[in-house]
Structures are given as structure tokens and as C-alpha cells.
Design an enzyme around this catalytic site. Structure first.
Site, PDB file in Angstrom:
ATOM      1  N   LYS A   1      -3.794   2.275  -2.333  1.00 30.45           N
ATOM      2  CA  LYS A   1      -3.306   3.299  -1.400  1.00 30.45           C
ATOM      3  C   LYS A   1      -4.412   3.551  -0.370  1.00 30.45           C
ATOM      4  CE  LYS A   1      -1.161   7.823  -1.263  1.00 30.45           C
ATOM      5  NZ  LYS A   1      -0.527   7.450   0.010  1.00 30.45           N
TER       6      LYS A   1
ATOM      7  N   THR B   1       6.476   0.881   7.810  1.00 34.06           N
ATOM      8  CA  THR B   1       7.795   1.514   7.905  1.00 34.06           C
ATOM      9  C   THR B   1       8.182   1.704   9.367  1.00 34.06           C
ATOM     10  OG1 THR B   1       6.785   3.697   7.767  1.00 34.06           O
ATOM     11  CG2 THR B   1       7.623   2.743   5.717  1.00 34.06           C
TER      12      THR B   1
ATOM     13  N   SER C   1       0.827  -1.203   0.000  1.00 36.01           N
ATOM     14  CA  SER C   1       0.000   0.000   0.000  1.00 36.01           C
ATOM     15  C   SER C   1       0.863   1.256   0.000  1.00 36.01           C
ATOM     16  CB  SER C   1      -0.896   0.000   1.229  1.00 36.01           C
ATOM     17  OG  SER C   1      -1.755   1.115   1.188  1.00 36.01           O
TER      18      SER C   1
ATOM     19  N   THR D   1       9.289  -0.307  -1.620  1.00 30.26           N
ATOM     20  CA  THR D   1      10.534   0.368  -1.983  1.00 30.26           C
ATOM     21  C   THR D   1      11.267  -0.351  -3.118  1.00 30.26           C
ATOM     22  OG1 THR D   1      10.669   1.138   0.292  1.00 30.26           O
ATOM     23  CG2 THR D   1      12.658   1.342  -1.023  1.00 30.26           C
TER      24      THR D   1
ATOM     25  N   ALA E   1       7.032  10.443   4.204  1.00 30.27           N
ATOM     26  CA  ALA E   1       6.005  11.019   5.069  1.00 30.27           C
ATOM     27  C   ALA E   1       4.981  11.605   4.107  1.00 30.27           C
ATOM     28  CB  ALA E   1       6.577  12.087   5.979  1.00 30.27           C
TER      29      ALA E   1
ATOM     30  N   GLY F   1       8.888  -5.205   3.997  1.00 35.42           N
ATOM     31  CA  GLY F   1       9.988  -4.424   4.548  1.00 35.42           C
ATOM     32  C   GLY F   1      11.305  -4.761   3.875  1.00 35.42           C
TER      33      GLY F   1
ATOM     34  N   CYS G   1       0.948   3.563  10.719  1.00 32.25           N
ATOM     35  CA  CYS G   1       1.666   4.647  10.042  1.00 32.25           C
ATOM     36  C   CYS G   1       2.418   5.496  11.072  1.00 32.25           C
ATOM     37  CB  CYS G   1       0.684   5.514   9.277  1.00 32.25           C
ATOM     38  SG  CYS G   1       1.456   6.972   8.565  1.00 32.25           S
TER      39      CYS G   1
END
Lengths: 304, 302
Positions: A45, A192, A21, A266, A70, A243, A128
Site C-alpha cells: 500500500k 482507478t 497497491s 477489485t 476514496a 483494471g 490517484c
């Protein structure tokens, strides 16, 4: 023959790579784009009740060994998102909804009003680290909050329910247990890490406009792997690892400590949207070399 | 990883290994191909500022950007915001951004004096490109859309390509780079909506004429989206291929955040664009109709 298909919380995936997401995922066609490039499933998202502009840019940037963001949950809000995410069979793979709320009741509201049968599952994000009012900044990372939110969402939807947890919530096994007890079908581990701060020393300012942000990518991976390992020892429901997966070995590492599938975010930065196809191919190569016939055979072998 | 080991893997991947070398697992891949990727801003001094029109200034920087016409950079004003800007000049030693003062961000930028620093990252995106067989081309630029095209025109003219260059604006005071364009070895057509300079009308007027009279191999276009759509439609009618620079709301510039993904292909414009050719433009269902704002909500072109 090495079979990449996985079955997780009732979802049938052609391969174990899932678009995480917040990466692409703003539109239905961007999900299609990820699937065309090999994603076995995708998460949209995150959607909130009202439209959110999110934090000003820079809201994501690279660091050595990873990425920081962020974004602040920019999204068009429940109503517009409902219009956007229709006819989801066109995407070509299971689409997982992602919902956020400021408290358990708002999560329940999102579950009741946003979710449709077109979604294959729902991921509730309690983790988050960079949006005031949401996630860990709103205390959603405790066992008590996890249990309360999970219970209220569970009551409003029949879709498989996935809870996305923070690497900052410790002991993380207890968080996962709370989610399981309240009716979750799977855990996504992890969101994260952080928040962290990265400065531009010439500018004498943090690079992220919000000042701090979540750390993702390879720098996060060892933490994520340990969290998955802890959760695997604590609950019976399946785990989706997330991750820092950028290649097949990273995915296999997560399977071995207990993940049944992996999300990639990522990695899209590092290797392009083709990362899904590449990671799948690399997993397959490993399985063939090492004599694994299915992903399932690898799940948790380090901890079993 | 040891150097020798790395080299062996490389050879293996290139399938040049024959026979009895040390067995290396196929699954040992070389992460060096991507793991050191690092997109960061550099703080650069504004070395010069030149007024172009009533609301456009060019900001110059001494920095080897190595960009191609049509690419963009992300410009960061700490604690304000970061926005994409098309590159107007790149001499190899330095580059320039021609920026219109149109909103809160650019108003802040226009406060910056020579010698002050801003953050720059890039260059990003897919540039305009040369087609080997395109010997007679048209370039259509609206407002500051002429900037990347002027750089490209200089290059193509040197290689003997015939270039028709159409520059248009609402009125004379908004016409950009008129002196720069006059120096080019191109056939220059200038239009203004109010007739205050050049021919009264819009850029599609001369384009229609050129397409009628000559065999055109390729049309390059950069400007406001409705103008681009009109140009693209004329090209489709005339069965002439086009390269169009498509502007979308961008946040990350590196294909991750999804803000600039276009409907039809789903691909992020910052990576698969901004320059997009006819075959792909036909698939982009939102082209000329709408784009998305910061939250992802559709905003229709008026």
C-alpha cells in the site's frame, strides 16, 4: 506445457498475477497471505513521507459492475513503514514498493529514504484521483509532471522503476513516452478512473465520505484495455495491466493488447484472495487449449 | 449468455457430461458466480431504542438480517463515518445493536432518535459455531461481549448442551443483559472488579475453577482483548479448545482494504474472523499485544 512465468523489468515472477497497491498490503504478513494464495508478486500500500489517516469511511464500496474507493492514502508514514517492510524474502515472491509524493522533490525524497534493496522494484503513483495534494488532483498526470517526477526518482534509485498512470491522462501514449524517456522501466496501466460520484438516494448523500472516488473493477476494464493498447503502440518498455481483472480471460485480454503481467485489486473483492490462484489456473487452461507455451507469445498479438 | 449454454457449462464443471455434447472450452467459465456481488448499505429506521446501562443503548431495526451470533454489521452515518458493530439480537424479523457511547462516532449516533435512519450493511464475518461433540461448554463475556454469547447460549441450551456462562464487568452499572442472562438455562457466574454485584474479581477466576473441576469441551469468549488473552492462556494450559471473537480496526468489512489484517497469518479479521479458534489464534502473533489504527500504525494494548 504452458509456462506462466514472466520476466518483467528484471523481475522474475512465477505467474503474471500481481497484488495491486491499496488492496491488503498494509503489512508484510498481508503480502505473504496474498502470495500464499497464488500472487506472483505484490505491491505494498502506497507510502507517504508522513503518517496519513486517510478519508473517513465509507472509503470503499461496491457499485453495479465494479467498485469505488476514496481511501485517501492512509498509511503509517515512511519511518513506520520501513520498520514494517523488512526481511521481505519471507513474503515468498517479489515485493514492489509503492511511493507517493506531493511534488517531484518529495517523490525523490521517498526514493532516497524509503527504498531498500529488499524491494524488487518501485512503483511511483502519479494517478490517484481522490486525494488532494497527490496524483491527478495535484496535476501529476501530465506528460511534463510525469517526466519530471520519473527523472527525479530515477536519479535516487537503482531499483526497476514502474510508473502508475491514470486512465484520465490522455493521450495516454504521450504520458508513457514521457515516463520512458525519463528512465522508467515499466508502466502500470491503469489506476482507478474518475473520480465518480455514487449517491445513496435515501440518504441524499454520496456514499463515499470524500464525496467522490475512483472507479475500479469490470466497469473500468474496457478503458484499461484500450489504454494498454495505446501505450503498447507508443513505448518499448513493458506494461503491467491493471483494471477490472477478475478471471483468466480478462488477463489474457490485457496480454493480447500488450500487457506482460496484470495487477489484481477489485478481483479480491469478487472472488476472495484465492483470485490469484484461480486467475493463474484459468490463464493456463486457456493457453493449453489455444496452444500458447508462454505468456510472452500472447503479448501484443492484437497490435503486433 | 443463453440459458441452455449456461446449463451445459455447469454440467461440464460438474463432470457429468458423457460423450458427444457440444464441445465447450474449459476456459469458458461462469462469471455469474461472482460478477453480481454487490455490497451496499440499506437505510434503516431505528424502530426502538432501549437503555441497557449508563453508557450502552440497544438500537432496534425491523429488517431480516439473517445473522449468526458473533457476526457484525457496518453502520453508516452519512457525512460522519462508518463503523463495525457486533449484533446483539437477531429475532429473524428484526435485529438489535447494543452500542456503548465511547467516542465521536457513537456520540453522533446517540443523537439519533427513534424513526431516524442510518445505513446498515452486512451481516459480515465468521460467527461462533457449534461443535458437534461439545456437550459441556463455558462462555466468557466481558461488558457487551456477552450479547452474541447470550444468543448462542439460548440455542445451545435448547439442544441440551450444558452451558456455564461467565459475565463480567468493572462494576454493577456496566453489567450488561443481566436480566436476559438470568432467564437462560445456564449456570450463571457474575463477577465485578469492585464487588458491587456478584463475586468480586475477574472472569478468569470462575473459569479457572470450572476448568479445574469439570471436563470442558469448548470455551467461547468475547470481550476486551487482554481479558480474551487471559482466557485463551487458561484454555491452552487446560488443553481446551476456544473460539474467541477478535476485534480489529475495520474499514471495508469485506476483506479488501487490509486494515484489519493480523500479523502471523496476514488474514483480514473482518473475513477470516472475528471469531477465531485456538489453532489459528496460536499463529496470530499480535493477539493480546497490539492492533493497528486507521493509518496502519501499531497500537499496543495497555
Amino acid at each position: 506445457m504452458a509456462d506462466l512465468a514472466v520476466n518483467i523489468a528484471g523481475l522474475k515472477l512465477k505467474n503474471p498475477t500481481i497484488l495491486a497497491s491499496g488492496i491488503l498490503g498494509v503489512t508484510k504478513d498481508s503480502l505473504k497471505y496474498a502470495v500464499q494464495n497464488g500472487a506472483g508478486a505484490c505491491v505494498i500500500k502506497s507510502i507517504s513521507k508522513e503518517e496519513r489517516k486517510g478519508h473517513a469511511a465509507p472509503n470503499m464500496h461496491a457499485i453495479e459492475g465494479g467498485f469505488m474507493n476514496a481511501v485517501g492514502y492512509s498509511n503509517p508514514g515512511l519511518e513506520k513503514a520501513q520498520e514494517e517492510f523488512q526481511n521481505l524474502s519471507e513474503v515468498g515472491a517479489p515485493v514492489i514498493a509503492s511511493i507517493i509524493g506531493q511534488d517531484a522533490d518529495e517523490f525523490a525524497y521517498m526514493a532516497e529514504h524509503f527504498l531498500s534493496d529488499e524491494f524488487a522494484a518501485v512503483e511511483a503513483v502519479l494517478s490517484c484521483p481522490h486525494t488532494p495534494g497527490y496524483g491527478t488532483l495535484a496535476g501529476q498526470g501530465t506528460p511534463k509532471a510525469t517526466e519530471e517526477i520519473t527523472k527525479k526518482v530515477r536519479a535516487k534509485t537503482k531499483l526497476p522503476l514502474i510508473i502508475k498512470v491514470s486512465p484520465e491522462s490522455q493521450p495516454i501514449g504521450e504520458i508513457a513516452k514521457a515516463a520512458e524517456a525519463a528512465g522508467a522501466d515499466a508502466i502500470t496501466a491503469v489506476n482507478t478512473m474518475g473520480p465518480g460520484i455514487h449517491l445513496d438516494i435515501q440518504a441524499r448523500k454520496p456514499v463515499l465520505h470524500f464525496g467522490k472516488g475512483g472507479v475500479s473493477g469490470p466497469a473500468l476494464r474496457p478503458i484499461a484495455v484500450r489504454c494498454i493498447s495505446d501505450i503498447y503502440k507508443s513505448v518499448k518498455i513493458p506494461i503491467i495491466g491493471c483494471g477490472g481483472v477478475t478471471c483468466g480471460r480478462d488477463a489474457v485480454e490485457m496480454f493480447m493488447v500488450g500487457a506482460s503481467a496484470v495487477q489484481i485489486g477489485t478481483g479480491v473483492y469478487y472472488r476472495g484472495v484465492e483470485v490469484f490462484r484461480l486467475v493463474s489456473e484459468e490463464i493456463k487452461t486457456f493457453m493449453e487449449e489455444e496452444g500458447f507455451n508462454s505468456i510472452k507469445e500472447m503479448v501484443g498479438i492484437v497490435n503486433n | 449468455m443463453l440459458k441452455s449454454n449456461r446449463e451445459t457449462i455447469k454440467q461440464y464443471n460438474n463432470k457429468t457430461i458423457i460423450g458427444k455434447v457440444i464441445k465447450i472450452m474449459k476456459s469458458s467459465i461462469n462469471m455469474n458466480d461472482w460478477i453480481n456481488k454487490l455490497d451496499k448499505s440499506v437505510m434503516l429506521k431505528i424502530v426502538d431504542r432501549v437503555k441497557e446501562t449508563s453508557n450502552v443503548d440497544t438500537f432496534y431495526f425491523d429488517y431480516r438480517l439473517n445473522s449468526r451470533p458473533g457476526q457484525f454489521v457496518m453502520l453508516w452515518l452519512p457525512e460522519i463515518n462508518e463503523k463495525p458493530f457486533s449484533i446483539a439480537y437477531d429475532t429473524g424479523e428484526g435485529f438489535g445493536l447494543s452500542i456503548a457511547k465511547v467516542g465521536a462516532f457513537t456520540e453522533e449516533l446517540f443523537q439519533k432518535k427513534k424513526g431516524e435512519r442510518v445505513g446498515i450493511r452486512g451481516p459480515y464475518g465468521r460467527p461462533f459455531w457449534k461443535e458437534k461433540d461439545a456437550k459441556n461448554v463455558v462462555m466468557v463475556g466481558g461488558g457487551y461481549g456477552v450479547a452474541p454469547l447470550a444468543t448462542l447460549a439460548e440455542e445451545l441450551a435448547k439442544e441440551g448442551v450444558k452451558v456455564h456462562f461467565i459475565s463480567g464487568a468493572r462494576s454493577q452499572d456496566l453489567l450488561l443483559f443481566n436480566e436476559r442472562l438470568k432467564k437462560l438455562k445456564v449456570e450463571l457466574y457474575t463477577t465485578t472488579n469492585d464487588g458491587s454485584y456478584g463475586t468480586k474479581g475477574v472472569v478468569t477466576d470462575p473459569l479457572r475453577e470450572i476448568l479445574r473441576q469439570e471436563k470442558i469441551d469448548l470455551v467461547y469468549c468475547c470481550g476486551k482483548e487482554q481479558m480474551e488473552k487471559a482466557v485463551f492462556d487458561l484454555c491452552e494450559e487446560a488443553k481446551v479448545n476456544a473460539q474467541v471473537s477478535v476485534e480489529r480496526y475495520m474499514k471495508c468489512g469485506i476483506g479488501v482494504c487490509g486494515a484489519c489484517s493480523v500479523d502471523g497469518t496476514g488474514a483480514p479479521t473482518c473475513q477470516k474472523g472475528p471469531v477465531i479458534e485456538s489453532a489459528t489464534l496460536r499463529k496470530i502473533t499480535e493477539f493480546g499485544k497490539y492492533h493497528r489504527g486507521g493509518s496502519g500504525k501499531k497500537e499496543y494494548f495497555k
